[in-house]
Design an enzyme around this catalytic site. Structure first.
Site, PDB file in Angstrom:
ATOM      1  N   ASP A 266       0.798  -1.187   0.032  1.00  0.00           N
ATOM      2  CA  ASP A 266       0.183  -0.018  -0.006  1.00  0.00           C
ATOM      3  C   ASP A 266       0.834   1.285  -0.017  1.00  0.00           C
ATOM      4  O   ASP A 266       1.893   1.255   0.387  1.00  0.00           O
ATOM      5  CB  ASP A 266      -0.924   0.184   1.368  1.00  0.00           C
ATOM      6  CG  ASP A 266      -1.986  -0.997   1.184  1.00  0.00           C
ATOM      7  OD1 ASP A 266      -2.087  -1.688   0.168  1.00  0.00           O
ATOM      8  OD2 ASP A 266      -2.793  -0.815   2.346  1.00  0.00           O
TER       9      ASP A 266
ATOM     10  N   HIS B  62       4.749  -7.581  -0.165  1.00  0.00           N
ATOM     11  CA  HIS B  62       4.573  -8.777  -0.976  1.00  0.00           C
ATOM     12  C   HIS B  62       5.029  -9.042  -2.426  1.00  0.00           C
ATOM     13  O   HIS B  62       5.559  -8.038  -2.786  1.00  0.00           O
ATOM     14  CB  HIS B  62       2.756  -9.096  -1.183  1.00  0.00           C
ATOM     15  CG  HIS B  62       1.874  -9.203   0.150  1.00  0.00           C
ATOM     16  ND1 HIS B  62       1.382 -10.100   0.734  1.00  0.00           N
ATOM     17  CD2 HIS B  62       1.814  -8.210   1.032  1.00  0.00           C
ATOM     18  CE1 HIS B  62       0.991  -9.802   1.672  1.00  0.00           C
ATOM     19  NE2 HIS B  62       1.109  -8.757   2.104  1.00  0.00           N
TER      20      HIS B  62
ATOM     21  N   SER C 294       8.279   3.057   5.255  1.00  0.00           N
ATOM     22  CA  SER C 294       9.447   3.568   4.510  1.00  0.00           C
ATOM     23  C   SER C 294       9.271   3.469   2.873  1.00  0.00           C
ATOM     24  O   SER C 294       8.012   3.671   2.639  1.00  0.00           O
ATOM     25  CB  SER C 294      10.808   2.877   4.868  1.00  0.00           C
ATOM     26  OG  SER C 294      11.962   3.364   4.228  1.00  0.00           O
TER      27      SER C 294
END
Length: 339
Positions: A91, A148, A251
């Site tokens: 995200d 992911h 980050s």
């Protein structure tokens, strides 16, 4: 302007690693009152959505870190299941996206950094990606912080690269030379069915730790460059969409692909919001008729200058000319999405 000047100046004088270790201790505390206070205030400050998470109350988490790396409900991030889709690994928002030109990656207006330095200072490791594509993805404090796989792959090597811990927000990206190639980072090189893929997890101010699913928390006993070969005897193989790592505080992820392997989705540009599992681009070898190819406008790559593994000095001395690249998509992001 003065505010930005003071912010950048503070980045050079603050004790990055000491401050990050202190915040890390607080974030790992399982004191009930302290962790509930930290989580509640953080949710309020950054408008965090817990309705997507498997645990939805501050009291449900063991520590702030447990909350920050929270798992989501299975249906919260459906994967784009098209055969040719390249998934967003996280995200957040696109910081920059485009071509790797002359062995350098566009950072922000007036700033760029060395591909070789980003990947740990090894030219042979970087050669696969010269002339290819990159995407820099920023995870804000409110985002889901597990990372992911954009596509299935087998881990070739993992490189821990020591460095600074500058903030990675837009103000810093615009004014700190070679930011992503001088911050502490974890480089993961995967071999896929269609070619190599680099996933770089970049640390930042108060990022307490980076973890992977195969090695756990990456905390080397000394802050020295470390290369771990995973090809033999026990290869790590991960499927498309499978979790590969996480940030304990937020980050940036930098993705790199060889020339001709992928095409970015046309609608993406700097500042575009992204969600884990959504389509980031297409795998060229698998493109369907519905996924029209995007013209690759990468220019010829000049030889890179000699580099060292001293990231801060190498990028501070590197020439600082922004590439003339119409396909590198640039805009500003909200500094309140701070790291």
């Amino acid at each position: 302007m003065l505010k930005d000047d003071l912010f950048i100046a503070s980045q050079y004088v603050l004790p990055h690693h000491w401050l990050s270790r202190l915040v890390g201790k607080l974030a790992a505390s399982e004191n009930t009152w302290l962790k509930n206070q930290l989580i509640t205030r953080f949710i309020r400050q950054y408008d965090v959505r817990l309705d997507e998470a498997q645990r939805q109350h501050p009291q449900d988490f063991r520590s702030f870190n447990d909350f920050f790396t929270r798992e989501l409900l299975p249906e919260a991030r459906p994967l784009d299941n098209a055969a040719d889709s390249l998934l967003s690994p996280a995200d957040g928002a696109v910081s920059q996206i485009g071509h790797i030109q002359r062995g350098r990656i566009f950072q922000a207006k007036g700033q760029e950094f060395s591909l070789t330095e980003l990947l740990g200072g090894s030219r042979p490791r970087a050669e696969d990606f010269v002339g290819g594509k990159f995407a820099t993805l920023y995870l804000s404090p409110r985002d889901y912080h597990r990372v992911h796989m954009p596509m299935a792959g087998k881990l070739r090597e993992m490189i821990y690269v020591p460095g600074s811990l500058f903030s990675v927000n837009q103000t810093t990206a615009e004014r700190v030379p070679g930011l992503f190639a001088r911050n502490e980072r974890l480089v993961c090189i995967f071999d896929t069915e269609h070619g190599p893929m680099a996933m770089v997890l970049v640390g930042a101010m108060i990022v307490a730790a980076i973890e992977t699913v195969w090695a756990g928390r990456i905390t080397p006993p000394t802050r020295e460059l470390k290369v771990t070969d995973y090809r033999d005897p026990q290869p790590v193989e991960l499927d498309k969409g499978e979790e590969m790592g996480r940030f304990c505080l937020g980050s940036t992820v930098v993705l790199c692909f060889p020339d001709g392997m992928v095409d970015w989705s046309k609608e993406l540009e700097a500042g575009s919001p992204i969600r884990m599992g959504s389509r980031l681009g297409s795998i060229r070898a698998l493109q369907t008729e519905e996924s029209a190819p995007i013209e690759n406008t990468a220019t010829a790559i000049d030889a890179e200058p000699a580099v060292t593994t001293d990231n801060a000095e190498a990028d501070a001395d590197a020439e600082n000319v922004s590439p003339d690249n119409a396909d590198t998509r640039s805009t500003t992001t909200d500094d309140s999405r701070s790291q």
